[in-house]
Scaffold this active site. Sequence first.
Site, PDB file in Angstrom:
ATOM      1  N   TYR A 258      -9.247 -16.497  -5.100  1.00  0.00           N
ATOM      2  CA  TYR A 258      -9.678 -16.969  -3.788  1.00  0.00           C
ATOM      3  C   TYR A 258     -10.858 -17.929  -3.941  1.00  0.00           C
ATOM      4  CZ  TYR A 258      -6.783 -13.225  -1.856  1.00  0.00           C
ATOM      5  OH  TYR A 258      -5.729 -12.410  -1.527  1.00  0.00           O
TER       6      TYR A 258
ATOM      7  N   GLU B 236      -3.015 -11.317  -6.421  1.00  0.00           N
ATOM      8  CA  GLU B 236      -3.335 -11.898  -5.117  1.00  0.00           C
ATOM      9  C   GLU B 236      -3.821 -13.316  -5.329  1.00  0.00           C
ATOM     10  OE1 GLU B 236      -5.908 -10.013  -2.314  1.00  0.00           O
ATOM     11  OE2 GLU B 236      -5.223  -7.983  -2.777  1.00  0.00           O
TER      12      GLU B 236
ATOM     13  N   ASN C  48      -7.038  -0.828  -4.990  1.00  0.00           N
ATOM     14  CA  ASN C  48      -7.121  -2.222  -4.589  1.00  0.00           C
ATOM     15  C   ASN C  48      -8.552  -2.726  -4.757  1.00  0.00           C
ATOM     16  OD1 ASN C  48      -6.496  -4.773  -3.253  1.00  0.00           O
ATOM     17  ND2 ASN C  48      -7.615  -3.950  -1.496  1.00  0.00           N
ATOM     18  N   GLU C  49      -8.749  -3.618  -5.729  1.00  0.00           N
ATOM     19  CA  GLU C  49     -10.013  -4.309  -5.964  1.00  0.00           C
ATOM     20  C   GLU C  49     -11.201  -3.364  -6.148  1.00  0.00           C
ATOM     21  OE1 GLU C  49     -10.309  -7.150  -2.749  1.00  0.00           O
ATOM     22  OE2 GLU C  49      -8.896  -8.503  -3.753  1.00  0.00           O
TER      23      GLU C  49
ATOM     24  N   TRP D 248      -0.828 -13.837  -1.166  1.00  0.00           N
ATOM     25  CA  TRP D 248      -1.256 -13.091   0.014  1.00  0.00           C
ATOM     26  C   TRP D 248      -1.118 -14.003   1.212  1.00  0.00           C
ATOM     27  CZ3 TRP D 248      -3.231  -8.032   0.342  1.00  0.00           C
ATOM     28  CH2 TRP D 248      -3.648  -7.666   1.629  1.00  0.00           C
TER      29      TRP D 248
ATOM     30  N   TRP E 260       0.825  -1.201   0.000  1.00  0.00           N
ATOM     31  CA  TRP E 260       0.000   0.000   0.000  1.00  0.00           C
ATOM     32  C   TRP E 260       0.866   1.259   0.000  1.00  0.00           C
ATOM     33  CZ3 TRP E 260      -2.847  -3.353  -1.440  1.00  0.00           C
ATOM     34  CH2 TRP E 260      -3.853  -4.040  -0.772  1.00  0.00           C
TER      35      TRP E 260
END
Length: 491
Positions: A302, A342, A222-223, A384, A106
Site C-alpha cells: 500500500y 494484499e 491478519n497483519e 484488495w 476471514w
Amino acid sequence: MARPRPGALAASLLLLAASAAAARQHHGLLPAVASNSNDTAGGGGFVGVDGTQFVVGGGNNKSTIYFSGFNAYWLMLLASDPARRPKVVAAFRQASDHGLNLARTWAFSDGGDAPLQAAPGVYDEAMFQGLDFVIAEAGRHGICLLLCLVNNFPDFGGKRQYVAWAREAGHGGLATADHFFNATVVKDYYKSHVKRVLTRVNTVTGVAYKDDPTILGWELMNEPRCDADPTGAMVQAWVEEMAPYVKSVDGGNHLVTAGLEGFYGAGAHESKDLNPWGIYYGTNFVATHLAAGVDFATIHLYPDVWLWGSAPAKQAAFLRNWTRSHAEAAELYLAKPLLVTEYGKFLWEGVANETQRDGFLGLVLDSIYDSAKGGGPIVGGAFWQLLDPGMDALRDGYEIILPEDTRAATIIGNHSRMLAELNGQDVEEVRRRRRRRRGAHNSRKVHVASGTTSGRSSDDDDTPQLNMSLLVRFVSSLFRSVSSSPFSSSA
C-alpha cells in the site's frame, strides 16, 4: 486491511491533507522452504511447497502452481444469510471467469453484531454454515482459499476482543490488546478457536476443513503488529508457538503462514531502512518466517497509504524496492515462496483515479509475473478487494468490481492467463533455471527506501521524517476502521 467508515474517513482525510500540506510547506517535503512437513504434500490435491515454489503432486512428480487472487473478507458474513448467498456465488463466478484461483477471506468474527464466535468457545451455527457454503462454492469454482484465523485490529473483534474476554472472566494484568500474544489464557482461547475451525465438518460437503484441499492454507493473523514490543520478540514467540499448534491440529495437510505485511525489524538479515518512513511495528520479516511450521512468506503493498503525501515516482520506487528486497530475502534466507496477499490503491477524488489505480495494478502484477517466469520466489498475489455490483455498503475505495471496472478486469484477467501458463512445470527444472539465472546476473540486495538518505531529497532532515512517521501511523490505522455490521444496508 479493512473497510473505512465513510464519514470518519472523509473528515480525517481532510484533516490529514491539511496537516500534510503544512508539513510539506514548512519542511520542503516532496509533494504529492522448508517444505510442508508432510513429504507427500500435493497428494490428494493439497498444495505443498518445495523450496521457493508452490507445488502439486508428490515424489518425483511435483509441478509448479501459481496464484492470481483476490481478497473478499465479507464472504462468510454474506453467506450466513441464505438470501445473500447469490452474491457469494456471483463473486466466485466472476473471479473464475477472469482466471482467478485464490481467495483470501476471514474465518473469524469475534464478538460484535454478527459473530462467528460470540464468546470463547461459543459459536453461531448460521455463521459457520456461511463459511461451509463459502468453502463449497470455492471448490466448485476451482478457487483455493487462504483462511485467516484472527485480526490484529479491532474490526470483527480481533486481539482486543480476545483480551477483553479474558478480563471479563476475571484475569487481571491484561492492560493492552498486545497481551493477546503472551497471556496464557488468551493464547488458550486462540488455540480453542483454531481447533474448532480446523476440525469443523462442512455441512455442505461433509468434509472436515482440515481434510479439504480447497483450502490452500491457514493464516495465523491478519497483519500482526505489536507496539508493546518493537523488537518483534513477542510476535516471534507467539508465531513459534502457534504455527506448530495449527500444524498439529491440521495433520500436516495444509500450509501455514503468519500473515505479516512485510515490515522489517532489527534482527539478522532485516532491512529496516526499507520500511516506509523508517517505521516498524514489532515484527521481523525474516526471523518470523523462519519459524518452525511457517511454510511461506507474505507481504502487503500500500505505497500510497504508507508514503502518504509522497510523489508518485517515489511511491513507485518504493514498490519496486519493497518487492525486490522481500523476494531476495525469501530466496536467500528463507528458501520459501512469497505471496503478495494484499495490494491496492485507494481511489479518492482529486488524489487517485481509476487510470492511476490501473497503472498501479500493472506495476504489481508485472513484478509478480516477472518473478514467477524467472523461477523466483514471488509466486502470486491477491488484490484488495473484490466486490459484486450492487454491494455499495462494502465499498472502501479499494474495491474492484470486475463487470464495471473493465480496464482493471482486463489487466487482472491477462495476468491470470499468463501466470496460469506457468503452471505444471517440473519444479527441479525451474530450480535449475533459477540457479543459472542468478549466476548470470550476480544479483545483490538493494537498499533504496524512504527511510534512507538515498530515498529522500537532499534537503530533508529528521524533523519532517518524524512528522511523516506520525502521519503514516495515523493513515495506516485510519484505513483499518471497518463497519462492525455489514448487514446494516443491502449488499
